[in-house]
Design a protein around this motif. Sequence first.
Motif, PDB file in Angstrom:
ATOM      1  N   UNK A 236      -1.180  51.261   2.420  1.00 45.62           N
ATOM      2  CA  UNK A 236      -1.995  50.169   2.963  1.00 45.62           C
ATOM      3  C   UNK A 236      -2.135  49.075   1.918  1.00 45.62           C
ATOM      4  N   UNK A 237      -2.050  47.867   2.351  1.00 50.69           N
ATOM      5  CA  UNK A 237      -2.354  46.746   1.482  1.00 50.69           C
ATOM      6  C   UNK A 237      -3.669  46.150   1.959  1.00 50.69           C
ATOM      7  N   UNK A 238      -4.421  45.485   1.079  1.00 56.46           N
ATOM      8  CA  UNK A 238      -5.704  44.909   1.487  1.00 56.46           C
ATOM      9  C   UNK A 238      -5.536  43.968   2.665  1.00 56.46           C
ATOM     10  N   UNK A 239      -6.561  43.916   3.519  1.00 54.97           N
ATOM     11  CA  UNK A 239      -6.486  43.049   4.695  1.00 54.97           C
ATOM     12  C   UNK A 239      -6.408  41.598   4.250  1.00 54.97           C
ATOM     13  N   UNK A 240      -5.679  40.818   4.977  1.00 58.24           N
ATOM     14  CA  UNK A 240      -5.615  39.382   4.686  1.00 58.24           C
ATOM     15  C   UNK A 240      -5.442  38.647   5.994  1.00 58.24           C
TER      16      UNK A 240
ATOM     17  N   UNK B 286      -0.531  35.162   8.391  1.00 55.26           N
ATOM     18  CA  UNK B 286       0.082  33.857   8.154  1.00 55.26           C
ATOM     19  C   UNK B 286       0.599  33.296   9.461  1.00 55.26           C
TER      20      UNK B 286
ATOM     21  N   UNK C 112       4.965  30.869   2.470  1.00 58.22           N
ATOM     22  CA  UNK C 112       3.927  31.620   1.774  1.00 58.22           C
ATOM     23  C   UNK C 112       3.395  30.806   0.601  1.00 58.22           C
TER      24      UNK C 112
ATOM     25  N   UNK D 289       7.562  49.988   5.488  1.00 56.40           N
ATOM     26  CA  UNK D 289       6.331  49.322   5.087  1.00 56.40           C
ATOM     27  C   UNK D 289       6.601  48.071   4.253  1.00 56.40           C
TER      28      UNK D 289
ATOM     29  N   UNK E 115       5.396  44.469   5.377  1.00 58.52           N
ATOM     30  CA  UNK E 115       4.501  43.710   4.498  1.00 58.52           C
ATOM     31  C   UNK E 115       5.085  42.327   4.199  1.00 58.52           C
ATOM     32  N   UNK E 116       6.371  42.310   3.893  1.00 61.17           N
ATOM     33  CA  UNK E 116       6.989  41.039   3.501  1.00 61.17           C
ATOM     34  C   UNK E 116       7.232  40.140   4.714  1.00 61.17           C
TER      35      UNK E 116
ATOM     36  N   UNK F   8       3.781  40.550   7.701  1.00 61.73           N
ATOM     37  CA  UNK F   8       2.461  40.194   7.168  1.00 61.73           C
ATOM     38  C   UNK F   8       2.515  39.005   6.208  1.00 61.73           C
ATOM     39  N   UNK F   9       3.675  38.762   5.602  1.00 65.51           N
ATOM     40  CA  UNK F   9       3.823  37.605   4.733  1.00 65.51           C
ATOM     41  C   UNK F   9       3.324  37.792   3.312  1.00 65.51           C
ATOM     42  N   UNK F  10       3.156  39.019   2.853  1.00 62.70           N
ATOM     43  CA  UNK F  10       2.798  39.232   1.446  1.00 62.70           C
ATOM     44  C   UNK F  10       3.972  38.801   0.581  1.00 62.70           C
TER      45      UNK F  10
ATOM     46  N   UNK G  73       0.897  46.282  -5.495  1.00 63.00           N
ATOM     47  CA  UNK G  73       0.107  47.217  -4.681  1.00 63.00           C
ATOM     48  C   UNK G  73       0.790  48.570  -4.527  1.00 63.00           C
TER      49      UNK G  73
END
Lengths: 118, 186
Positions: free
Chosen positions: A80-84, A87, A93, B127, B131-132, B135-137, B145
Amino acid sequence: MSLDEWLGIGLPDDIVEEAIVWVAKLDGGEINVEEKQAFFAWLDSAPEHQWAYEEISEAWSKLRGLQAVKESLIRSEVLHLPARSPIAVGEPNHTGYSLLSWVSICLMIVGMFAGVID
Amino acid sequence: MITADPVKKIQFEKLIEQYRSQLIAALSAMLQNSDVEEIVQEASLKVYLNLETIEIDAIKAYWYRTARNLAISRLRHQKVVRHFAADITEALLELQSRADADKVYYDAWSRQLLIDAINRLPPVCRNVFIFRQIDGYSKKEIAEQMNISVHTVDNHLTHGMKLCRRYLKETFGFHEGSLEALLKKA
């Protein structure tokens, strides 16, 4: 949404997979001068390289269109990554426009023109 | 008719002289030789007629892209291709007609296929990919992380794209080399 770009119609698989390596490397990442030179040398060395790169980068950018249905994607429970805030589709980005973005924008403009005159 | 900028015209003529054989070789892997000549001529004419609107540094890329678009269009309409019902080109033709008939359905179908492709990726790879790309991390955020290097993030993204592509190809009923074999028969 078309899936044509993923298939690289008539292009050798090894070239499409080389394009995938470049798209992943250039996506939002920082590359050094040597890598940049290597990329442009590869891109310029054969028509198939340009075609594969354009098509795979188009497919890659279109994945952002899945944000609207991201609940359908299965995530591993252990990661899990922190909620954000989500986009916006097509929004760059926070690292700003990368080399990939500029190259892709230029190639997409070329593609659009080429499409217009077909 | 618009008169092309003389500098662009000279540049384009040089490009044709220098790269024509390379373009012909690339197209020959997709089409019959007689079609290749036609495609190169048609692409060259289209570029020439549009030189006014093309940046000088983009002429070569534009010329190549025009030729590629024409070649794909030609492939889809070749009679011989229609004889191979199981091949991808046939599947694409069918999908195209579906798209014309019901674009909403086609878009949903394509989207679902992509979702299926991503959901079949190995867990960690999947994942990183989500994420990339969804979600755009940034790659750096993902690396920090997940306690992996940015290089490893790149590797997961590359692996994920390759696996997604293979799944999409298989789903279209397209097996390695079949299109090439088909085209050699053409």
